[in-house]
Design a protein around this motif. Structure first.
Motif, mmCIF file in Angstrom:
data_model
loop_
_atom_site.group_PDB
_atom_site.id
_atom_site.type_symbol
_atom_site.label_atom_id
_atom_site.label_comp_id
_atom_site.label_asym_id
_atom_site.label_seq_id
_atom_site.Cartn_x
_atom_site.Cartn_y
_atom_site.Cartn_z
ATOM 1 N N GLY A 1 -8.049 10.606 -2.473
ATOM 2 C CA GLY A 1 -8.762 11.207 -1.346
ATOM 3 C C GLY A 1 -8.496 12.699 -1.298
ATOM 4 O O GLY A 1 -7.784 13.248 -2.147
ATOM 5 N N THR A 2 -9.061 13.347 -0.288
ATOM 6 C CA THR A 2 -8.941 14.800 -0.193
ATOM 7 C C THR A 2 -8.681 15.225 1.243
ATOM 8 O O THR A 2 -9.293 14.699 2.171
ATOM 9 C CB THR A 2 -10.236 15.490 -0.676
ATOM 10 O OG1 THR A 2 -10.543 15.038 -1.998
ATOM 11 C CG2 THR A 2 -10.083 16.995 -0.682
ATOM 12 N N ALA A 3 -7.778 16.166 1.405
ATOM 13 C CA ALA A 3 -7.584 16.853 2.681
ATOM 14 C C ALA A 3 -8.076 18.273 2.485
ATOM 15 O O ALA A 3 -7.701 18.933 1.507
ATOM 16 C CB ALA A 3 -6.116 16.842 3.083
ATOM 17 N N GLN A 4 -8.943 18.739 3.377
ATOM 18 C CA GLN A 4 -9.447 20.101 3.215
ATOM 19 C C GLN A 4 -9.413 20.854 4.539
ATOM 20 O O GLN A 4 -9.749 20.325 5.588
ATOM 21 C CB GLN A 4 -10.868 20.103 2.628
ATOM 22 C CG GLN A 4 -11.925 19.441 3.462
ATOM 23 C CD GLN A 4 -13.316 19.543 2.799
ATOM 24 O OE1 GLN A 4 -13.445 19.623 1.579
ATOM 25 N NE2 GLN A 4 -14.346 19.555 3.626
ATOM 26 N N LEU A 5 -8.966 22.096 4.448
ATOM 27 C CA LEU A 5 -8.824 22.957 5.622
ATOM 28 C C LEU A 5 -9.598 24.246 5.376
ATOM 29 O O LEU A 5 -9.412 24.901 4.344
ATOM 30 C CB LEU A 5 -7.346 23.240 5.888
ATOM 31 C CG LEU A 5 -6.982 24.010 7.154
ATOM 32 C CD1 LEU A 5 -5.589 23.601 7.628
ATOM 33 C CD2 LEU A 5 -7.027 25.531 6.942
ATOM 34 N N ASN A 6 -10.437 24.605 6.324
ATOM 35 C CA ASN A 6 -11.249 25.814 6.201
ATOM 36 C C ASN A 6 -10.456 27.004 6.745
ATOM 37 O O ASN A 6 -10.211 27.107 7.953
ATOM 38 C CB ASN A 6 -12.553 25.650 6.976
ATOM 39 C CG ASN A 6 -13.584 26.705 6.589
ATOM 40 O OD1 ASN A 6 -13.254 27.713 5.962
ATOM 41 N ND2 ASN A 6 -14.837 26.472 6.980
ATOM 42 N N ILE B 1 0.870 -1.171 0.000
ATOM 43 C CA ILE B 1 0.000 0.000 0.000
ATOM 44 C C ILE B 1 0.912 1.227 0.000
ATOM 45 O O ILE B 1 1.699 1.411 0.924
ATOM 46 C CB ILE B 1 -0.930 0.041 1.231
ATOM 47 C CG1 ILE B 1 -1.810 -1.214 1.284
ATOM 48 C CG2 ILE B 1 -1.783 1.307 1.203
ATOM 49 C CD1 ILE B 1 -2.796 -1.332 0.140
ATOM 50 N N THR B 2 0.813 2.038 -1.033
ATOM 51 C CA THR B 2 1.663 3.220 -1.154
ATOM 52 C C THR B 2 0.882 4.458 -0.720
ATOM 53 O O THR B 2 -0.159 4.777 -1.296
ATOM 54 C CB THR B 2 2.145 3.406 -2.594
ATOM 55 O OG1 THR B 2 2.820 2.207 -3.015
ATOM 56 C CG2 THR B 2 3.103 4.587 -2.695
ATOM 57 N N ILE B 3 1.383 5.132 0.312
ATOM 58 C CA ILE B 3 0.724 6.317 0.857
ATOM 59 C C ILE B 3 1.526 7.561 0.498
ATOM 60 O O ILE B 3 2.716 7.461 0.167
ATOM 61 C CB ILE B 3 0.569 6.206 2.392
ATOM 62 C CG1 ILE B 3 1.938 6.108 3.068
ATOM 63 C CG2 ILE B 3 -0.298 5.008 2.763
ATOM 64 C CD1 ILE B 3 1.884 6.108 4.598
ATOM 65 N N PRO B 4 0.908 8.728 0.534
ATOM 66 C CA PRO B 4 1.634 9.950 0.134
ATOM 67 C C PRO B 4 2.754 10.299 1.119
ATOM 68 O O PRO B 4 2.613 10.101 2.328
ATOM 69 C CB PRO B 4 0.545 11.024 0.139
ATOM 70 C CG PRO B 4 -0.512 10.509 1.062
ATOM 71 C CD PRO B 4 -0.499 9.020 0.890
ATOM 72 N N GLU B 5 3.843 10.801 0.582
ATOM 73 C CA GLU B 5 4.950 11.238 1.437
ATOM 74 C C GLU B 5 4.567 12.484 2.224
ATOM 75 O O GLU B 5 4.938 12.645 3.382
ATOM 76 C CB GLU B 5 6.181 11.536 0.587
ATOM 77 C CG GLU B 5 7.378 12.041 1.380
ATOM 78 C CD GLU B 5 8.543 12.402 0.485
ATOM 79 O OE1 GLU B 5 9.587 12.812 1.029
ATOM 80 O OE2 GLU B 5 8.422 12.274 -0.739
ATOM 81 N N LYS B 6 3.801 13.372 1.581
ATOM 82 C CA LYS B 6 3.448 14.638 2.225
ATOM 83 C C LYS B 6 2.146 15.176 1.636
ATOM 84 O O LYS B 6 1.853 14.980 0.461
ATOM 85 C CB LYS B 6 4.568 15.662 2.032
ATOM 86 C CG LYS B 6 4.309 17.015 2.671
ATOM 87 C CD LYS B 6 5.488 17.966 2.446
ATOM 88 C CE LYS B 6 6.702 17.534 3.229
ATOM 89 N NZ LYS B 6 7.809 18.542 3.130
ATOM 90 N N ASP C 1 2.604 22.081 11.278
ATOM 91 C CA ASP C 1 2.911 20.696 10.910
ATOM 92 C C ASP C 1 1.958 19.734 11.597
ATOM 93 O O ASP C 1 1.448 19.991 12.688
ATOM 94 C CB ASP C 1 4.350 20.330 11.314
ATOM 95 C CG ASP C 1 5.371 21.156 10.577
ATOM 96 O OD1 ASP C 1 5.315 21.193 9.341
ATOM 97 O OD2 ASP C 1 6.224 21.771 11.251
ATOM 98 N N GLY C 2 1.765 18.600 10.950
ATOM 99 C CA GLY C 2 0.977 17.514 11.529
ATOM 100 C C GLY C 2 1.443 16.201 10.941
ATOM 101 O O GLY C 2 2.344 16.159 10.094
ATOM 102 N N PHE D 1 -4.849 13.673 -2.692
ATOM 103 C CA PHE D 1 -3.705 12.779 -2.523
ATOM 104 C C PHE D 1 -4.115 11.366 -2.936
ATOM 105 O O PHE D 1 -5.294 11.001 -2.879
ATOM 106 C CB PHE D 1 -3.187 12.793 -1.078
ATOM 107 C CG PHE D 1 -4.191 12.306 -0.058
ATOM 108 C CD1 PHE D 1 -4.261 10.965 0.298
ATOM 109 C CD2 PHE D 1 -5.060 13.205 0.543
ATOM 110 C CE1 PHE D 1 -5.194 10.527 1.231
ATOM 111 C CE2 PHE D 1 -5.993 12.772 1.493
ATOM 112 C CZ PHE D 1 -6.057 11.433 1.832
ATOM 113 N N ASP D 2 -3.133 10.582 -3.353
ATOM 114 C CA ASP D 2 -3.395 9.228 -3.839
ATOM 115 C C ASP D 2 -2.902 8.165 -2.856
ATOM 116 O O ASP D 2 -1.865 8.342 -2.196
ATOM 117 C CB ASP D 2 -2.702 8.994 -5.182
ATOM 118 C CG ASP D 2 -3.306 9.818 -6.299
ATOM 119 O OD1 ASP D 2 -4.487 10.208 -6.175
ATOM 120 O OD2 ASP D 2 -2.592 10.077 -7.294
#
Length: 218
Positions: free
Chosen positions: A179-184, A61-66, A205-206, A87-88
């Protein structure tokens, strides 16, 4: 030619020596001899029954580096102003899976902990060195907020399940979902980031903890 012949002879001598040593070992083991005066003898027969090791599924399973939200700014109005980053996550190299099985991918904020009821807080944050934080959300490939799903899984919130059959039969031997990361940015509304609230500026950072597990799709 001579060199080859010598090598062959050398090998023959080593084998002969090994056989001779083996015969000596047999003598030292005190095998029973049957003779005209001792016509019977016993030989112990042994064997071992062992459980054959089961073949375990393997996968990648390949996850995003950042995931980088880039520059965040204070909006002019107190309205939603989302910064969205896709991100994929890719599944590949699925081997030795049983029928109707796959791999579930879960994710959580690295600092999230379960409460007394066994639920994750299901919150995601990036944080500054001055202890300020900005919350963001993770949306699964269908566009649903994973925080609204089951909060009781052992290793995080369910992001996606990759069916082994779908991965194995794909033309590339892999399946990628986005997928999607979203920040308001509304969280920054009303702050004077250039002056009075300048301490809120800087790098945030997180970290996400991903977890993959073989599951029964039924």
């Amino acid at each position: 030619m001579k060199k080859s012949s010598l090598l062959r002879r050398g090998v023959g001598l080593v084998l002969a020596g090994s056989l001779a040593f083996g015969m000596q070992s047999m003598v030292f083991a005190e095998d029973t001899n049957l003779t005209d005066s001792s016509q019977s003898g016993d030989t112990d027969v042994t064997g071992e029954v062992a459980v054959s090791s089961e073949v375990s599924p393997s996968y990648i399973i390949t996850i995003p580096e950042k995931i980088n939200f880039g520059t965040l700014t204070s909006p002019d109005t107190n309205e939603d102003d989302y910064k969205v980053v896709s991100f994929d996550v890719t599944a590949s190299s699925f081997v030795d899976f049983s029928d109707n099985t796959g791999v579930a991918v879960l994710v959580k904020d690295s600092e999230d902990e379960k409460n007394s009821n066994g639920d994750w807080s299901a919150k995601f944050y990036i944080r500054s060195e001055n202890s300020y934080s900005l919350e963001y959300s993770i949306l699964d490939p269908s566009g649903s907020d994973i925080s609204s799903g089951d909060l009781t899984y052992e290793n995080g919130l369910l992001y996606n399940v990759f069916g082994a059959a779908a991965v194995a039969t794909s033309s590339t031997g892999s399946v990628t979902v986005t997928g999607t990361a979203q920040l308001n940015q509304k969280q920054l509304y009303g702050y004077d980031l250039e002056d009075a609230d300048s301490e809120r500026t800087g790098t945030y950072d997180g970290k996400l903890n991903f977890y993959a597990k073989v599951v029964d799709l039924s």
